[in-house]
Design a protein around this motif. Structure first.
Motif, PDB file in Angstrom:
ATOM      1  N   ARG A  54       0.865  -1.194   0.071  1.00  0.00           N
ATOM      2  CA  ARG A  54      -0.060   0.083   0.186  1.00  0.00           C
ATOM      3  C   ARG A  54       0.937   1.157  -0.083  1.00  0.00           C
ATOM      4  N   VAL A  55       0.297   2.269  -0.771  1.00  0.00           N
ATOM      5  CA  VAL A  55       1.356   3.480  -0.709  1.00  0.00           C
ATOM      6  C   VAL A  55       0.340   4.616  -0.997  1.00  0.00           C
ATOM      7  N   ARG A  56       0.985   5.785  -0.160  1.00  0.00           N
ATOM      8  CA  ARG A  56       0.285   6.918  -0.087  1.00  0.00           C
ATOM      9  C   ARG A  56       1.333   8.080  -0.162  1.00  0.00           C
ATOM     10  N   VAL A  57       0.817   9.111  -0.471  1.00  0.00           N
ATOM     11  CA  VAL A  57       1.524  10.362  -0.309  1.00  0.00           C
ATOM     12  C   VAL A  57       1.106  11.397   0.598  1.00  0.00           C
ATOM     13  N   VAL A  58       2.154  11.920   1.478  1.00  0.00           N
ATOM     14  CA  VAL A  58       1.707  12.658   2.754  1.00  0.00           C
ATOM     15  C   VAL A  58       2.479  13.929   2.670  1.00  0.00           C
ATOM     16  N   GLY A  59       1.526  15.026   2.659  1.00  0.00           N
ATOM     17  CA  GLY A  59       2.022  16.529   2.973  1.00  0.00           C
ATOM     18  C   GLY A  59       2.381  17.054   1.487  1.00  0.00           C
ATOM     19  N   ALA A  60       2.155  16.409   0.393  1.00  0.00           N
ATOM     20  CA  ALA A  60       2.470  17.113  -0.919  1.00  0.00           C
ATOM     21  C   ALA A  60       1.282  17.563  -1.516  1.00  0.00           C
ATOM     22  N   GLY A  61       0.690  18.502  -1.663  1.00  0.00           N
ATOM     23  CA  GLY A  61      -0.684  19.171  -2.290  1.00  0.00           C
ATOM     24  C   GLY A  61      -0.722  18.926  -3.738  1.00  0.00           C
ATOM     25  N   GLY A  62      -1.498  18.112  -4.043  1.00  0.00           N
ATOM     26  CA  GLY A  62      -1.727  17.928  -5.626  1.00  0.00           C
ATOM     27  C   GLY A  62      -0.878  16.781  -6.203  1.00  0.00           C
ATOM     28  N   LEU A  63      -0.226  16.015  -5.314  1.00  0.00           N
ATOM     29  CA  LEU A  63       0.347  14.696  -5.809  1.00  0.00           C
ATOM     30  C   LEU A  63      -0.622  13.617  -5.335  1.00  0.00           C
ATOM     31  N   ARG A  64      -0.418  12.465  -6.373  1.00  0.00           N
ATOM     32  CA  ARG A  64      -1.313  11.282  -5.825  1.00  0.00           C
ATOM     33  C   ARG A  64      -0.477  10.128  -6.295  1.00  0.00           C
ATOM     34  N   VAL A  65      -0.623   9.025  -5.712  1.00  0.00           N
ATOM     35  CA  VAL A  65      -0.185   7.625  -6.313  1.00  0.00           C
ATOM     36  C   VAL A  65      -1.101   7.135  -7.348  1.00  0.00           C
ATOM     37  N   THR A  66      -0.389   6.759  -8.510  1.00  0.00           N
ATOM     38  CA  THR A  66      -1.434   6.064  -9.655  1.00  0.00           C
ATOM     39  C   THR A  66      -1.018   4.775  -9.929  1.00  0.00           C
ATOM     40  N   GLU A  67       0.217   4.226  -9.359  1.00  0.00           N
ATOM     41  CA  GLU A  67       0.590   3.034  -9.608  1.00  0.00           C
ATOM     42  C   GLU A  67       1.781   2.516  -8.602  1.00  0.00           C
ATOM     43  N   ALA A  68       1.700   1.113  -8.171  1.00  0.00           N
ATOM     44  CA  ALA A  68       2.278   0.733  -6.881  1.00  0.00           C
ATOM     45  C   ALA A  68       2.645  -0.682  -7.348  1.00  0.00           C
ATOM     46  N   ARG A  69       3.901  -1.111  -7.420  1.00  0.00           N
ATOM     47  CA  ARG A  69       4.123  -2.505  -7.702  1.00  0.00           C
ATOM     48  C   ARG A  69       5.581  -2.682  -7.191  1.00  0.00           C
ATOM     49  N   ALA A  70       5.551  -4.053  -6.666  1.00  0.00           N
ATOM     50  CA  ALA A  70       6.718  -4.709  -5.960  1.00  0.00           C
ATOM     51  C   ALA A  70       7.621  -5.451  -7.127  1.00  0.00           C
ATOM     52  N   VAL A  71       8.930  -5.090  -7.261  1.00  0.00           N
ATOM     53  CA  VAL A  71       9.789  -5.633  -8.364  1.00  0.00           C
ATOM     54  C   VAL A  71      10.837  -5.912  -7.683  1.00  0.00           C
ATOM     55  N   ALA A  72      11.400  -7.349  -8.011  1.00  0.00           N
ATOM     56  CA  ALA A  72      12.506  -7.968  -7.207  1.00  0.00           C
ATOM     57  C   ALA A  72      13.623  -7.656  -8.382  1.00  0.00           C
ATOM     58  N   GLU A  73      14.778  -7.030  -7.985  1.00  0.00           N
ATOM     59  CA  GLU A  73      15.790  -6.803  -8.760  1.00  0.00           C
ATOM     60  C   GLU A  73      17.095  -7.688  -8.622  1.00  0.00           C
ATOM     61  N   ALA A  74      17.700  -7.915  -9.588  1.00  0.00           N
ATOM     62  CA  ALA A  74      19.037  -9.020  -9.303  1.00  0.00           C
ATOM     63  C   ALA A  74      19.980  -7.901  -8.729  1.00  0.00           C
ATOM     64  N   GLU A  75      20.915  -8.505  -7.749  1.00  0.00           N
ATOM     65  CA  GLU A  75      22.072  -7.998  -7.400  1.00  0.00           C
ATOM     66  C   GLU A  75      23.213  -8.742  -7.304  1.00  0.00           C
ATOM     67  N   SER A  76      24.323  -8.395  -7.397  1.00  0.00           N
ATOM     68  CA  SER A  76      25.404  -9.367  -7.319  1.00  0.00           C
ATOM     69  C   SER A  76      25.760  -9.573  -5.833  1.00  0.00           C
ATOM     70  N   PRO A  77      26.388 -10.815  -5.623  1.00  0.00           N
ATOM     71  CA  PRO A  77      26.678 -11.103  -4.181  1.00  0.00           C
ATOM     72  C   PRO A  77      27.656 -10.233  -3.689  1.00  0.00           C
TER      73      PRO A  77
END
Length: 77
Positions: A54-77
């Motif tokens: 869940r995502v929300r914007v706090v304290g920024a007038g006029g901004l809103r969340v339109t998309e939120a997704r979890a993405v696993a990125e590859a990392e080197s060890p």
């Protein structure tokens, strides 16, 4: 494939509420929103359930969340 040049905001764990069937973990991320409005928040645990995000914007007038997704990125060890 080259990664998009989207600003990355590091998130930090703010609070945890533990329930019998799981926990509610709140993370905070702060930064300046670019003109295109796209931001990538980092620091989420890989074990997080993508369906529970869940995502929300706090304290920024006029901004809103339109998309939120979890993405696993590859990392080197």
């Amino acid at each position: 494939m080259k990664a998009e040049a989207v600003p990355r905001w590091a998130s930090t764990l703010d609070s945890v509420v533990v329930y019998a069937q799981g926990a509610l973990c709140r993370r905070l991320a702060r930064g300046t929103v670019p003109r295109d409005g796209r931001v990538r928040v980092t620091g989420l645990p890989r074990s997080a359930d993508p369906g529970s995000l869940r995502v929300r914007v706090v304290g920024a007038g006029g901004l809103r969340v339109t998309e939120a997704r979890a993405v696993a990125e590859a990392e080197s060890p």
